[in-house]
Design a protein around this motif. Structure first.
Motif, PDB file in Angstrom:
ATOM      1  N   ILE A 344       8.573   6.221  -0.123  1.00  0.00           N
ATOM      2  CA  ILE A 344       7.262   6.181   0.532  1.00  0.00           C
ATOM      3  C   ILE A 344       6.766   4.745   0.571  1.00  0.00           C
ATOM      4  O   ILE A 344       6.556   4.134  -0.482  1.00  0.00           O
ATOM      5  CB  ILE A 344       6.244   7.061  -0.224  1.00  0.00           C
ATOM      6  N   PRO A 345       6.545   4.196   1.757  1.00  0.00           N
ATOM      7  CA  PRO A 345       5.980   2.845   1.830  1.00  0.00           C
ATOM      8  C   PRO A 345       4.513   2.855   1.402  1.00  0.00           C
ATOM      9  O   PRO A 345       3.736   3.702   1.840  1.00  0.00           O
ATOM     10  CB  PRO A 345       6.128   2.480   3.313  1.00  0.00           C
ATOM     11  N   ILE A 346       4.152   1.942   0.539  1.00  0.00           N
ATOM     12  CA  ILE A 346       2.779   1.879   0.012  1.00  0.00           C
ATOM     13  C   ILE A 346       2.070   0.670   0.602  1.00  0.00           C
ATOM     14  O   ILE A 346       2.537  -0.463   0.480  1.00  0.00           O
ATOM     15  CB  ILE A 346       2.778   1.785  -1.524  1.00  0.00           C
ATOM     16  N   SER A 347       0.946   0.934   1.238  1.00  0.00           N
ATOM     17  CA  SER A 347       0.104  -0.137   1.767  1.00  0.00           C
ATOM     18  C   SER A 347      -1.137  -0.225   0.882  1.00  0.00           C
ATOM     19  O   SER A 347      -2.032   0.627   0.963  1.00  0.00           O
ATOM     20  CB  SER A 347      -0.291   0.158   3.221  1.00  0.00           C
ATOM     21  N   PHE A 348      -1.182  -1.228   0.006  1.00  0.00           N
ATOM     22  CA  PHE A 348      -2.280  -1.322  -0.944  1.00  0.00           C
ATOM     23  C   PHE A 348      -3.613  -1.588  -0.251  1.00  0.00           C
ATOM     24  O   PHE A 348      -4.675  -1.242  -0.768  1.00  0.00           O
ATOM     25  CB  PHE A 348      -1.983  -2.426  -1.970  1.00  0.00           C
ATOM     26  N   GLY A 349      -3.558  -2.192   0.956  1.00  0.00           N
ATOM     27  CA  GLY A 349      -4.796  -2.454   1.672  1.00  0.00           C
ATOM     28  C   GLY A 349      -5.491  -1.185   2.123  1.00  0.00           C
ATOM     29  O   GLY A 349      -6.722  -1.146   2.229  1.00  0.00           O
ATOM     30  N   SER A 350      -4.725  -0.145   2.405  1.00  0.00           N
ATOM     31  CA  SER A 350      -5.313   1.126   2.860  1.00  0.00           C
ATOM     32  C   SER A 350      -5.102   2.239   1.837  1.00  0.00           C
ATOM     33  O   SER A 350      -5.133   3.421   2.186  1.00  0.00           O
ATOM     34  CB  SER A 350      -4.686   1.528   4.203  1.00  0.00           C
ATOM     35  N   LEU A 351      -4.886   1.866   0.562  1.00  0.00           N
ATOM     36  CA  LEU A 351      -4.592   2.865  -0.471  1.00  0.00           C
ATOM     37  C   LEU A 351      -5.757   3.830  -0.664  1.00  0.00           C
ATOM     38  O   LEU A 351      -5.559   5.037  -0.825  1.00  0.00           O
ATOM     39  CB  LEU A 351      -4.261   2.162  -1.792  1.00  0.00           C
ATOM     40  N   GLY A 352      -6.981   3.290  -0.640  1.00  0.00           N
ATOM     41  CA  GLY A 352      -8.148   4.153  -0.811  1.00  0.00           C
ATOM     42  C   GLY A 352      -8.252   5.181   0.291  1.00  0.00           C
ATOM     43  O   GLY A 352      -8.550   6.353   0.040  1.00  0.00           O
ATOM     44  N   GLU A 353      -7.991   4.749   1.530  1.00  0.00           N
ATOM     45  CA  GLU A 353      -8.026   5.673   2.660  1.00  0.00           C
ATOM     46  C   GLU A 353      -6.934   6.725   2.535  1.00  0.00           C
ATOM     47  O   GLU A 353      -7.146   7.900   2.851  1.00  0.00           O
ATOM     48  CB  GLU A 353      -7.862   4.875   3.952  1.00  0.00           C
ATOM     49  N   THR A 354      -5.763   6.312   2.065  1.00  0.00           N
ATOM     50  CA  THR A 354      -4.645   7.249   1.896  1.00  0.00           C
ATOM     51  C   THR A 354      -4.976   8.309   0.858  1.00  0.00           C
ATOM     52  O   THR A 354      -4.769   9.508   1.085  1.00  0.00           O
ATOM     53  CB  THR A 354      -3.374   6.494   1.476  1.00  0.00           C
ATOM     54  N   PRO A 358      -7.258  14.267   3.558  1.00  0.00           N
ATOM     55  CA  PRO A 358      -7.304  15.698   3.203  1.00  0.00           C
ATOM     56  C   PRO A 358      -5.955  16.278   2.768  1.00  0.00           C
ATOM     57  O   PRO A 358      -5.902  17.139   1.873  1.00  0.00           O
ATOM     58  CB  PRO A 358      -7.797  16.359   4.496  1.00  0.00           C
ATOM     59  N   VAL A 359      -4.858  15.827   3.380  1.00  0.00           N
ATOM     60  CA  VAL A 359      -3.547  16.352   2.991  1.00  0.00           C
ATOM     61  C   VAL A 359      -3.186  15.885   1.584  1.00  0.00           C
ATOM     62  O   VAL A 359      -2.698  16.667   0.754  1.00  0.00           O
ATOM     63  CB  VAL A 359      -2.462  15.915   4.004  1.00  0.00           C
ATOM     64  N   VAL A 360      -3.422  14.605   1.294  1.00  0.00           N
ATOM     65  CA  VAL A 360      -3.149  14.080  -0.051  1.00  0.00           C
ATOM     66  C   VAL A 360      -3.995  14.808  -1.078  1.00  0.00           C
ATOM     67  O   VAL A 360      -3.494  15.234  -2.132  1.00  0.00           O
ATOM     68  CB  VAL A 360      -3.421  12.560  -0.115  1.00  0.00           C
ATOM     69  N   LEU A 361      -5.274  14.981  -0.782  1.00  0.00           N
ATOM     70  CA  LEU A 361      -6.164  15.677  -1.715  1.00  0.00           C
ATOM     71  C   LEU A 361      -5.772  17.141  -1.879  1.00  0.00           C
ATOM     72  O   LEU A 361      -5.772  17.673  -2.993  1.00  0.00           O
ATOM     73  CB  LEU A 361      -7.608  15.583  -1.222  1.00  0.00           C
ATOM     74  N   GLY A 362      -5.426  17.797  -0.772  1.00  0.00           N
ATOM     75  CA  GLY A 362      -5.054  19.204  -0.843  1.00  0.00           C
ATOM     76  C   GLY A 362      -3.814  19.429  -1.687  1.00  0.00           C
ATOM     77  O   GLY A 362      -3.776  20.333  -2.538  1.00  0.00           O
ATOM     78  N   VAL A 363      -2.803  18.593  -1.478  1.00  0.00           N
ATOM     79  CA  VAL A 363      -1.568  18.711  -2.254  1.00  0.00           C
ATOM     80  C   VAL A 363      -1.827  18.361  -3.722  1.00  0.00           C
ATOM     81  O   VAL A 363      -1.394  19.079  -4.640  1.00  0.00           O
ATOM     82  CB  VAL A 363      -0.474  17.797  -1.675  1.00  0.00           C
ATOM     83  N   SER A 364      -2.542  17.270  -3.964  1.00  0.00           N
ATOM     84  CA  SER A 364      -2.778  16.804  -5.335  1.00  0.00           C
ATOM     85  C   SER A 364      -3.609  17.797  -6.129  1.00  0.00           C
ATOM     86  O   SER A 364      -3.241  18.172  -7.254  1.00  0.00           O
ATOM     87  CB  SER A 364      -3.479  15.440  -5.308  1.00  0.00           C
TER      88      SER A 364
END
Length: 463
Positions: A344-354, A358-364
């Motif tokens: 998974i490529p991680i973009s620290f500049g947009s980490l908060g948005e990621t 809703p999908v990240v929150l729903g899965v987590s």
């Protein structure tokens, strides 16, 4: 003879012991071997996931993607199957993984923890709660639109990671709690298979599907006919996988169906085996000549071969295939799957948005809190109603710790995410991010919880 060989001379006959042989010669029970492989496989799986993350966030990332998109063809004459390397891993190699899952399911329901209904009710209820509540968590945050298709992602438990984590606690947890988690994870796998077969099949082609079930019928006929040779099952299972692939039903389901047809009844019962072996050993001793190598004694070689055949007859084909394939799946197929899917490529500049997606929150939230609430609540209800009872020497607080470990979704969750969002790269990336982050949090928190509540000797005290 060297000094090491001389030291290996035993009181009855001679035995050559190589320098490292003792380290690998410990005899384990089947369940101990299962736990050992799950623990080692879990560590290897973790290493491959980390490696995939490193590669995906390095200059090697374009090459990584290019390799996965490379097409490979298998065929002869006018017939061929052409898929990308990524699809070969997810559709073909994972069919072998599902085959082993099917073998484990069949064994558990026949002779394992799930064979006794009263004992099985607790892990079955816990697994159902641990699938339904996480899906509801996800659905509340993603009720409609393309993202809604990911409701099945947080339902799964990764048996290798979860069992590996609890096994590392050693005697701080009772053995029965480990067995509970294994049974729960296996029922969870069954739930995932059903969900994949019913809800993650986009379109169905009836002719190939009919051919697949015809092959399945032939496999059942082999079973009922008493055929114990694995080769015919292998050939027909591959044919069923191919027809499933053409039908639109995910081809990995063929692995589970194929496993269900493998015979679970041995040719010899223990008494017949014991009598036969005694007879063979008597003949062996009669033909043995002191000082003569077995390689020059035809009679001895014949008896040894007969002994080997007898061992195969007292061991059910299901048991033998599970033993043979568990290692390659745990140490090769699942790590390869992790390497191909966990990048998974991680973009620290947009980490908060990621992380607020809703999908990240729903899965987590589904994997962490949904599993905790679903498994704990279902277990409490079953125990409160008196339908089942806690595993031996286990407290309810330890069931709660195991429910946290069950939030490690990883392999099956990523697999379902691929099915749900295979044609939507952004949502797939969000789902994978949620799976990896939640699996890490669930694993660490569950390990710490069980470490704190599972002090040696504490398991025997009342809750």
């Amino acid at each position: 003879m060297s000094s090491q060989q001389a030291e290996a001379v035993q009181s009855k006959g001679r035995e050559y012991v190589a320098p490292w042989e003792k380290s690998f010669g410990k005899i384990l029970t089947p369940f101990e071997e299962f736990l050992h492989r799950q623990t080692t496989g879990g560590l290897l799986l973790m290493g491959m996931a980390v490696l995939a993350m490193v590669i995906a966030n390095s200059p090697l990332a374009p090459h990584y993607e290019q390799i996965l998109k490379t097409y490979a063809t298998v065929g002869f004459g006018d017939w061929s199957i052409k898929m990308s390397l990524h699809h070969w891993i997810n559709d073909a190699l994972m069919a072998v993984f599902f085959f082993v899952v099917g073998l484990e399911l069949k064994r558990e329901f026949l002779v394992g923890e799930l064979a006794d209904l009263r004992k099985a009710i607790l892990p079955i209820a816990a697994a159902i709660g641990g699938m339904v509540v996480p899906a509801l968590f996800y659905f509340m945050l993603n009720p409609d639109g393309p993202a809604a298709a990911g409701w099945g992602v947080p339902m799964a438990t990764d048996i290798a990671f979860a069992v590996g984590a609890i096994a590392l606690l050693g005697n701080r947890v009772p053995p029965a709690l480990v067995t509970f988690l294994v049974a729960l994870a296996i029922v969870d796998d069954l739930g995932a298979v059903i969900v994949i077969a019913i809800f993650y099949t986009s379109s169905i082609s009836l002719a190939p599907l009919g051919a697949a079930f015809l092959v399945f019928g032939l496999l059942l006929a082999l079973n009922f006919g008493g055929i114990r040779n694995s080769f015919p099952y292998f050939i027909l299972a591959v044919a069923m996988w191919y027809f499933m692939l053409l039908s639109g039903v995910h081809a990995t389901i063929a692995g589970v169906l194929g496993a269900m047809t493998v015979p679970a009844i041995p040719k010899y019962d223990p008494e017949r085996f014991s009598a036969h072996v005694r007879k063979l050993m008597k003949t062996f001793d009669e033909n043995h000549k002191p000082g003569e190598s077995i390689m020059t004694n035809v009679a001895l070689r014949t008896q040894v071969q007969a002994l080997e055949n007898s061992v195969l007859r007292v061991e059910a084909p299901l048991q033998r295939l599970e033993h043979v394939w568990h290692g390659p799946v745990a140490f090769m197929i699942i790590p390869i799957f992790a390497l191909a899917n966990a990048g998974i490529p991680i973009s620290f500049g947009s980490l908060g948005e990621t992380l607020s997606h809703p999908v990240v929150l729903g899965v987590s939230l589904g994997l962490i809190f949904g599993k905790l609430l679903g498994i704990t609540l279902a277990s409490y209800i079953v125990l409160r109603l008196g339908i089942s009872q806690l595993p031996t020497d286990t407290r309810f607080s330890q069931i709660m710790g195991a429910s946290l470990l069950a939030g490690i979704g990883f392999t099956m969750s990523i697999f379902v995410a691929q099915l749900a969002f295979g044609d939507q790269p952004e949502l797939l990336l969000m789902a994978k991010t949620g799976v990896l982050g939640a699996s890490f949090i669930a694993g660490v928190s569950g390990f710490i919880w069980l470490y704190l509540v599972g002090r040696p000797g504490a398991a025997s005290r009342p809750a």
